[in-house]
Design an enzyme around this catalytic site. Sequence first.
Site, PDB file in Angstrom:
ATOM      1  N   HIS A 273       5.969   0.505  -0.436  1.00 37.71           N
ATOM      2  CA  HIS A 273       6.467   0.596   0.949  1.00 37.71           C
ATOM      3  C   HIS A 273       6.673  -0.788   1.556  1.00 37.71           C
ATOM      4  O   HIS A 273       5.819  -1.672   1.460  1.00 37.71           O
ATOM      5  CB  HIS A 273       5.585   1.490   1.815  1.00 37.71           C
TER       6      HIS A 273
ATOM      7  N   GLU B  28       5.609   3.883   5.649  1.00 40.16           N
ATOM      8  CA  GLU B  28       4.486   4.609   5.047  1.00 40.16           C
ATOM      9  C   GLU B  28       3.262   4.568   5.954  1.00 40.16           C
ATOM     10  O   GLU B  28       2.524   5.550   6.057  1.00 40.16           O
ATOM     11  CB  GLU B  28       4.140   3.990   3.678  1.00 40.16           C
TER      12      GLU B  28
ATOM     13  N   HIS C 252      -5.238  -3.482   5.872  1.00 34.59           N
ATOM     14  CA  HIS C 252      -4.975  -3.292   7.306  1.00 34.59           C
ATOM     15  C   HIS C 252      -5.614  -4.359   8.191  1.00 34.59           C
ATOM     16  O   HIS C 252      -5.839  -4.117   9.381  1.00 34.59           O
ATOM     17  CB  HIS C 252      -5.451  -1.911   7.771  1.00 34.59           C
TER      18      HIS C 252
END
Length: 467
Positions: A279, A325, A423
């Site tokens: 992604h 995504e 993240h």
Amino acid sequence: MKYFSTLLVLLFSFQVSAQSDAENLKSIYSNALTNGKSYEWLRHLSNNIGSRLSGSFGAEQAVAYTKLELEKLGLDKEWLQPVMVPKWVRGLPEFAYIETLPGQTTHVNICALGGSVETPKGGVRAQLVEVKGIEELKALGKDKVKGKIVFFNRPMQAHLIDTFEAYGGCADQRYSGAYEAGKLGAVGVIVRSLNLRLDDFPHTGSMTYGDLPVSQRIPSAAISTNDAELLSTMLSLDSSINFFFKQNCKQLEDVQSYNVIGEIKGSEFPDEYIVVGGHLDSWDLGDGSHDDGAGVVQSMDVLRLLKESGIKPKRSIRVVLFMNEENGLRGGKKYAEVAKSKGENHIFALESDSGGFTPRGFSFDCNDAVFNMVLGWKDLFKPYLIHYFEQGGSGADIGPLKSDSIVLAGLRPDSQRYFDYHHAASDTFDAVNKRELELGAATMASLVYLFDTYGTSAETPNGTPKN
């Protein structure tokens, strides 16, 4: 006598084929490690473009850059597939502190979760209630939650060797925590970052409000693991302390973006499609090098490695760089929707979305017959220390392609360090090792080569059983 002659021919054919496969894999790995392009592509994607949250300028730049690089490879076709994506913006940096007494505060590291609403202009200040999960929150009831900030503090389980299993055991509090707390009248949610190590980096990620009315939607943020430990300790000493946080995020209208696609047309079965991808979008805190810049550039390099190794695919092979995504899966859904509408016959799809670490093998979403066929290829990968072949999941973006006629697979790198970066602002180019990244690209190209050569049937094209 005739049977014996036929058996000798088949045995000789198998030996020649195995030798050819081994030589082709050797060529692929050699090209990846001495002439790989994935690391330089990632350098540009990470350092020159940076974060690529869906709907952002960075995402637009990434679409243009990867499309141009695919054009340079001399593929048969490259194109952009339009897809509408959500646009969430973080705004000004978040701010938070623990207040023990009026004027006595301790700053802590937080970040808004993707999709969260903003706090009131003056921020949110309230006492906390600490829970280890959603069920514990529900058991408390509205009387003990209303007007407070809910602190979800369930850590990832360190004893689990599979770190993705540990992640899955905690992700519900991040994704649904604000939904459940909002129903009970909480004024905010703070979630322990999904990270196995103790550090100062808060980790963002997607969250949902479900069908919660707008009036009950409360701000939700992640707190670093170090500060989660600190907050929990301080609460154990004094449950009356206050927590303050302020964030300025907003959900805007959907905008148009694109999946980036390149294709080598098959020489024998052009209407059978093999997909390899990752992604293109990322979260906005770091530059998304591991999640999922690595998967993007590895997938791009698969097609280049096949060409450089002199392999002419029998089937049409596509690289698909999926958009969105992280907070919607719109790109994966759109690709599957278009493929279905065109009646395209996809036989195999491989995704890389677990970081650019040393490859260990693959997980396969397939029936037992196909998996047994794949196990026959393990010896080909043994020289490259690829031993992990298991039935299981594949990848989020290729998931919408799932049917009885397609085999789905996911590259499985060593996962022990992945959630240190996942993240978070620490997910940057310097955290990626060039050789590990290139080994992953070669491993993916090798599996694509084998599926292209033999298809997904447990029999060879001439009908003889596979060994």
